[in-house]
Design a protein around this motif. Structure first.
Motif, PDB file in Angstrom:
ATOM      1  N   GLY A   1     -24.032  10.603  88.780  1.00  0.00           N
ATOM      2  CA  GLY A   1     -23.652  11.853  89.424  1.00  0.00           C
ATOM      3  C   GLY A   1     -22.136  11.999  89.403  1.00  0.00           C
ATOM      4  N   ALA A   2     -21.569  12.218  90.577  1.00  0.00           N
ATOM      5  CA  ALA A   2     -20.117  12.364  90.667  1.00  0.00           C
ATOM      6  C   ALA A   2     -19.419  11.018  90.861  1.00  0.00           C
ATOM      7  N   ASN A   3     -20.201   9.951  90.966  1.00  0.00           N
ATOM      8  CA  ASN A   3     -19.627   8.639  91.254  1.00  0.00           C
ATOM      9  C   ASN A   3     -19.557   7.775  89.990  1.00  0.00           C
ATOM     10  N   LEU A   4     -18.700   6.785  90.057  1.00  0.00           N
ATOM     11  CA  LEU A   4     -18.542   5.844  88.958  1.00  0.00           C
ATOM     12  C   LEU A   4     -18.650   4.433  89.515  1.00  0.00           C
ATOM     13  N   PHE A   5     -19.418   3.592  88.828  1.00  0.00           N
ATOM     14  CA  PHE A   5     -19.679   2.234  89.298  1.00  0.00           C
ATOM     15  C   PHE A   5     -19.254   1.205  88.253  1.00  0.00           C
TER      16      PHE A   5
ATOM     17  N   ARG B   1      -9.572   6.826  92.467  1.00  0.00           N
ATOM     18  CA  ARG B   1      -9.247   6.181  91.191  1.00  0.00           C
ATOM     19  C   ARG B   1     -10.241   6.496  90.093  1.00  0.00           C
ATOM     20  N   LYS B   2     -11.323   7.199  90.442  1.00  0.00           N
ATOM     21  CA  LYS B   2     -12.384   7.370  89.442  1.00  0.00           C
ATOM     22  C   LYS B   2     -11.954   8.273  88.287  1.00  0.00           C
ATOM     23  N   GLU B   3     -11.020   9.213  88.534  1.00  0.00           N
ATOM     24  CA  GLU B   3     -10.564  10.073  87.442  1.00  0.00           C
ATOM     25  C   GLU B   3      -9.909   9.271  86.326  1.00  0.00           C
ATOM     26  N   THR B   4      -9.231   8.196  86.698  1.00  0.00           N
ATOM     27  CA  THR B   4      -8.583   7.329  85.708  1.00  0.00           C
ATOM     28  C   THR B   4      -9.611   6.696  84.792  1.00  0.00           C
ATOM     29  N   TYR B   5     -10.750   6.290  85.381  1.00  0.00           N
ATOM     30  CA  TYR B   5     -11.725   5.504  84.633  1.00  0.00           C
ATOM     31  C   TYR B   5     -12.881   6.330  84.078  1.00  0.00           C
ATOM     32  N   MET B   6     -13.041   7.562  84.546  1.00  0.00           N
ATOM     33  CA  MET B   6     -14.184   8.374  84.121  1.00  0.00           C
ATOM     34  C   MET B   6     -14.252   8.540  82.596  1.00  0.00           C
ATOM     35  N   PRO B   7     -13.105   8.707  81.875  1.00  0.00           N
ATOM     36  CA  PRO B   7     -13.194   8.822  80.415  1.00  0.00           C
ATOM     37  C   PRO B   7     -13.751   7.573  79.733  1.00  0.00           C
ATOM     38  N   HIS B   8     -13.809   6.457  80.465  1.00  0.00           N
ATOM     39  CA  HIS B   8     -14.288   5.198  79.888  1.00  0.00           C
ATOM     40  C   HIS B   8     -15.727   4.892  80.314  1.00  0.00           C
TER      41      HIS B   8
ATOM     42  N   ASN C   1     -12.753  -5.951  98.080  1.00  0.00           N
ATOM     43  CA  ASN C   1     -11.802  -4.873  98.390  1.00  0.00           C
ATOM     44  C   ASN C   1     -11.511  -4.105  97.109  1.00  0.00           C
ATOM     45  N   MET C   2     -12.182  -2.981  96.921  1.00  0.00           N
ATOM     46  CA  MET C   2     -12.071  -2.218  95.688  1.00  0.00           C
ATOM     47  C   MET C   2     -10.746  -1.460  95.581  1.00  0.00           C
ATOM     48  N   GLY C   3     -10.016  -1.376  96.697  1.00  0.00           N
ATOM     49  CA  GLY C   3      -8.717  -0.721  96.644  1.00  0.00           C
ATOM     50  C   GLY C   3      -7.711  -1.471  95.792  1.00  0.00           C
ATOM     51  N   ASN C   4      -7.953  -2.780  95.592  1.00  0.00           N
ATOM     52  CA  ASN C   4      -7.032  -3.605  94.798  1.00  0.00           C
ATOM     53  C   ASN C   4      -7.663  -4.109  93.502  1.00  0.00           C
ATOM     54  N   MET C   5      -8.694  -3.445  93.024  1.00  0.00           N
ATOM     55  CA  MET C   5      -9.381  -3.901  91.813  1.00  0.00           C
ATOM     56  C   MET C   5      -8.543  -3.601  90.569  1.00  0.00           C
ATOM     57  N   HIS C   6      -8.915  -4.243  89.467  1.00  0.00           N
ATOM     58  CA  HIS C   6      -8.287  -4.022  88.160  1.00  0.00           C
ATOM     59  C   HIS C   6      -9.391  -3.851  87.120  1.00  0.00           C
ATOM     60  N   ILE C   7      -9.177  -2.948  86.184  1.00  0.00           N
ATOM     61  CA  ILE C   7     -10.119  -2.735  85.090  1.00  0.00           C
ATOM     62  C   ILE C   7      -9.367  -2.893  83.763  1.00  0.00           C
ATOM     63  N   PHE C   8      -9.913  -3.701  82.856  1.00  0.00           N
ATOM     64  CA  PHE C   8      -9.294  -3.954  81.554  1.00  0.00           C
ATOM     65  C   PHE C   8     -10.256  -3.567  80.441  1.00  0.00           C
TER      66      PHE C   8
END
Length: 366
Positions: free
Chosen positions: A250-254, A268-275, A350-357
């Protein structure tokens, strides 16, 4: 006082590229630390600056002067090595004065410089002793003092604390930081110990396999690592990594790892939504993993289930090693936690400090 510039520097040993296109500008009076694992090229880069190794390509500048063809003794630098390299038959005074005697300084000038350096380092009472009568920490201070008396434009320190015990390393680390503040001279320091780098540096240059991975302040390296290598190297214990995939619902990203799915914060989901749909590496530092009973306030928490594999009581915290599915990871947990080995528990990320590579490039997605 002087700045130092590595201008597209290469150093090759046959087919081995020890330093690969190194570009760094070190500002006047800065404390720059070159850090990385053994064989990453950090000591070679330092030796090239000292003139102990000839560079294959590029330029090295001290101030505005290109020093590629300048003899080491004329570069106005002083180097402190991992081995103390003291003359065993000479007193501390003579060890510190030896380089000045070779340069034909007057006895009065030599005495002034040695006495000043000894006072700075707190070794005045050791000047008449021989190196064999000194402890490891005292010998290291003498080696540093021998560099100070030169009054160079740039200090180079190559793993100077490696031969000291843990307590003495912490003490000497503090002394070197104070020394830099007192002398107001450019320091370039090589170490494989990221704790030394984080606590001492104005900026850190992280190297791996001859390549500069990232150059930034200690806090920025910690908070915003550019790639997987930097993220895993800076921080102790190291950042946890999970092979995962970004999944849109839906509108969420996991972040979907197979063993768990955690929601990416809305901001932060707008940053990762294209991926979405792509394989990624999800990173989370141990201090961002909590016992739900002792969560820090105002975190963006997502709970998962984990099995407690090992607990290590550190006094002010507990290192807890968890397993979720095939994923092993460690948390720095509040010491009031009563997790037991073999127990299945709830864990908060704590997802506020997560990192995605990015899985393929290993670069941080921002």
């Amino acid at each position: 006082m002087a700045s130092v510039t590595y201008d597209h520097v290469y150093k090759r040993f046959g087919d081995v590229v020890a330093v690969n296109d190194l570009v760094i500008t070190i500002e006047d009076k800065e404390f720059l630390v070159l850090v990385g694992p053994s064989g990453c090229g950090k000591s070679t880069a330092l030796r090239c600056l000292a003139g102990l190794e000839d560079i294959t390509e590029g330029r090295i500048l001290i101030g505005d002067q290109v020093v590629n063809d300048v003899a080491p003794k004329d570069r106005d630098i002083a180097m402190v090595f991992q081995s103390y390299a003291l003359y065993p038959h000479m007193s501390v005074y003579d060890n510190m004065a030896f380089g000045l005697k070779l340069r034909k300084y007057s006895k009065d000038e030599i005495k002034r410089r040695v006495d000043e350096a000894a006072a700075i380092l707190g070794i005045e009472e050791l000047l008449n002793r021989k190196p064999r009568q000194l402890s490891g920490g005292q010998r290291q201070r003498v080696a540093v003092g021998r560099a100070i008396v030169r009054e160079p434009k740039v200090f180079l320190l190559d793993e100077p604390l490696s031969n000291l015990d843990a307590k003495l390393r912490v003490q000497t680390r503090t002394e070197i930081t104070k020394l830099h503040q007192r002398l107001e001279t450019t320091f370039i320091y090589v170490t494989h110990d990221q704790v030394e780098a984080m606590t001492m540096a104005t900026r850190i240059a992280v190297m791996n396999q001859g390549l500069l991975q990232q150059l930034d302040t200690p806090q920025n390296l910690y908070d915003y690592p550019d790639n997987l290598f930097v993220a895993g190297f800076i921080g102790s214990p190291a950042m946890n990594f999970f092979d995962a995939r970004l999944k849109k619902d839906g509108a969420n990203l996991f972040v979907e790892s197979g063993a768990f799915a955690v929601k990416i914060p809305d901001d932060r989901k707008e940053t990762y939504m294209p991926h979405a749909g792509k394989a990624v590496v999800f990173g989370l530092r141990p201090e961002d993993i909590y016992d739900p009973n002792f969560e820090a306030p105002n975190i963006i928490g997502e709970r998962i289930e984990g099995n407690v594999e090992v607990t290590e009581l550190m006094g002010n915290e507990i290192f807890v090693f968890f397993k979720s599915g095939t994923h092993d990871y460690v948390g720095r947990i509040d010491p009031r936690t009563n997790y037991k080995m073999g127990q299945k528990v709830q864990v908060t990320f704590n997802m506020g400090n997560m990192h995605i590579f990015d899985k393929e490039t290993e670069q941080a997605i921002r």
